[in-house]
Design an enzyme around this catalytic site. Structure first.
Site, PDB file in Angstrom:
ATOM      1  N   CYS A 180      60.256 169.480  56.296  1.00 49.72           N
ATOM      2  CA  CYS A 180      58.875 169.920  56.790  1.00 49.72           C
ATOM      3  C   CYS A 180      59.040 171.733  56.364  1.00 49.72           C
ATOM      4  CB  CYS A 180      58.835 170.066  58.266  1.00 49.72           C
ATOM      5  SG  CYS A 180      57.114 170.502  58.842  1.00 49.72           S
ATOM      6  N   HIS A 184      58.885 164.174  58.686  1.00 48.63           N
ATOM      7  CA  HIS A 184      60.195 164.136  59.567  1.00 48.63           C
ATOM      8  C   HIS A 184      60.963 163.004  59.627  1.00 48.63           C
ATOM      9  CE1 HIS A 184      59.345 168.272  61.495  1.00 48.63           C
ATOM     10  NE2 HIS A 184      58.085 168.002  61.245  1.00 48.63           N
ATOM     11  N   GLU A 228      63.786 162.508  60.930  1.00 48.26           N
ATOM     12  CA  GLU A 228      64.421 162.327  61.988  1.00 48.26           C
ATOM     13  C   GLU A 228      63.695 161.824  63.156  1.00 48.26           C
ATOM     14  OE1 GLU A 228      63.284 165.175  60.750  1.00 48.26           O
ATOM     15  OE2 GLU A 228      62.637 166.535  62.222  1.00 48.26           O
TER      16      GLU A 228
END
Lengths: 259, 202
Positions: free
Chosen positions: B77, B176, B178
């Site tokens: 990001c 993202h 994660e």
């Protein structure tokens, strides 16, 4: 295409998930981490976690709980409740939140939105607005978990908040909250027309058709619900199937195998 | 396998650290340049504004250390945006390890927030992930690389934008991983696996 998001909301008081009707008569709905994990497994696109006691009891957000909850999630996570300063917001982000919702503190001091957006980027600043209808086409902003009227027009406040630095609006109809009568579509449509940041519809979800209404007629980007998910009245997969058959883009369970 | 997660002071590091732990990695959170001397790979995360993040990196002397770091690097990001020369977000300069600039997206509403399709060109970073798989985005800006050949994936919000880049062993993703469910974990494990191979080959 950007998917419409389904966001289960966990209202937390004293470390437990609770739910009320029109912001009062709270009942215990379970353990936050257990519920959050279940929702992720069922296909939740995002989780929202509101510490509803934080503001009026002047407590800080339950950072420890946020930390433990965030570590088990594989989808994004918004945290709100008692965030009153840039330092509070930093603490919540560092505890594991992806976005932070501010409500009372931003009404009291709108510049907080400017400061938070400058420090962390507007994409993680969510303006939570609790609005009550006056029955004559206007809505008033309430703060302190719905306990205090402000005299501020909700549509004006959403527009001002977006201009100051909010990256998203979590718009709760106090009239519909917990009633399962459907979202306040007029309120949503008015706010949608007033801002060009994402709007999350909240308050009143009773079934998947209400969500379709909020996303289509209300123009919302995401729908939030609590009671109907906590009590397993409606599975997230079932809600998404209804949205998909209404022609709305939704995220279906991934076929990618976890490593 | 040692992975350093760079702490630029603004963001959530819990989610990336937790995701790496799920993959059996115990990452080191690094806030100073010396941490780069004892690591095999670097992850530059996530939440924040580019101006604030760059100011923090500069304060800590991490800007030059990261620009000079020769090993595998994954920007996420804002971490991806920092790899480029400049950003329109705060008008300032970034690390400049990949030529190009960072511009505001054309689509509305903005920020572009939520799960959106990522169309990739078969880069090993996406092994086991179908093209078109949705990942979670939350951003208003995206890089415009000078050399389109570094673009390994795109998404769309008011027009196509760069969702992932690779320039040698420097990789960046605008979404993202994660926070993108099993597909995101798979992508991170592909990065970790490539780092392991590079470490063994060296």
């Amino acid at each position: 295409m950007l998917r419409k998001r389904i966001i289960p909301c966990l209202d937390v008081a004293d470390g437990r998930v609770v739910k009320g009707v029109r912001f009062v008569d709270l009942t215990d709905e379970g353990d936050p981490i257990e519920l959050a994990s279940r929702y992720v497994a069922e296909g939740a696109d995002e989780i929202c976690f509101l510490d509803i006691t934080a503001s009026h009891e002047a407590r800080g957000t339950l950072l420890e709980l946020v930390h433990r909850t965030a570590a088990v999630l594989t989808v994004p996570f918004t945290v709100g409740g008692g965030v009153g300063s840039v330092a509070d917001m930093r603490a919540v982000l560092r505890a594991g939140a992806d976005k932070v919702a501010v409500n009372t503190a931003a009404v009291r001091r709108p510049r907080l939105l400017v400061e938070c957006a400058a420090a962390f980027g507007r994409q993680c600043v969510v303006l939570a607005v609790d609005a009550r209808s006056d029955g004559a086409g206007s809505w008033e902003v309430y703060t302190h978990g719905g306990r205090r009227a402000t005299g501020i027009d909700a549509i004006d406040w959403c527009a001002a908040g977006a201009a100051l630095g909010a990256g998203e609006i979590l718009l709760t109809s106090m009239d519909r909250d917990g009633t399962k009568d459907g979202y306040d579509i007029d309120l949503l449509a008015r706010v949608r027309a007033a801002v060009d940041i994402p709007v999350i519809a909240s308050g009143g979800a009773g079934d998947a058709d209400h969500m379709v209404e909020a996303l289509v007629a209300g123009g919302a980007d995401a729908v939030l619900a609590a009671s109907i998910f906590h009590r397993s009245e409606h599975a997230i997969s079932e809600v998404k199937a209804t949205l998909a058959s209404a022609g709305l883009p939704v995220r279906v369970p991934s076929l990618v195998v976890a490593p | 396998m040692r992975i350093a997660v760079i702490d630029h002071g603004a963001g959530n590091l819990v989610s990336i650290v937790a995701a790496l732990e799920r993959l059996g990695i115990d990452p080191v959170v690094a806030a100073a340049p010396d941490a780069l001397e004892a690591t095999d790979a670097v992850i530059l995360p996530g939440v924040g504004a580019t101006g604030t993040a760059m100011a923090r990196l500069n304060e800590r002397g991490l800007d030059r250390a990261l620009a000079a770091w020769p090993g595998p690097m994954l920007g996420i990001c804002v971490g991806l945006q920092l790899l480029f020369d400049t950003s329109d977000e705060d008008g300032g300069s970034c690390l400049g390890v990949i030529p190009g600039t960072v511009r505001e997206l054309a689509g509305r509403p903005l920020p572009h927030m939520g799960w959106n399709d990522v169309h990739h060109r078969g880069d090993p970073l996406f092994d086991g992930i179908p093209s078109g798989e949705p990942f979670y985005f939350v951003h208003s800006y995206a890089p415009v690389p000078e050399d389109p050949a570094v673009i390994i994936a795109t998404s769309a919000h008011g027009g196509r934008f760069t969702a992932a880049v690779r320039s040698g062993n420097r990789i960046g993703v605008q979404f993202h991983p994660e926070r993108s469910g099993t597909a995101g974990l798979r992508l991170l494990s592909n990065f970790v696996r490539a780092c392991r191979q590079a470490t063994h080959a060296a």
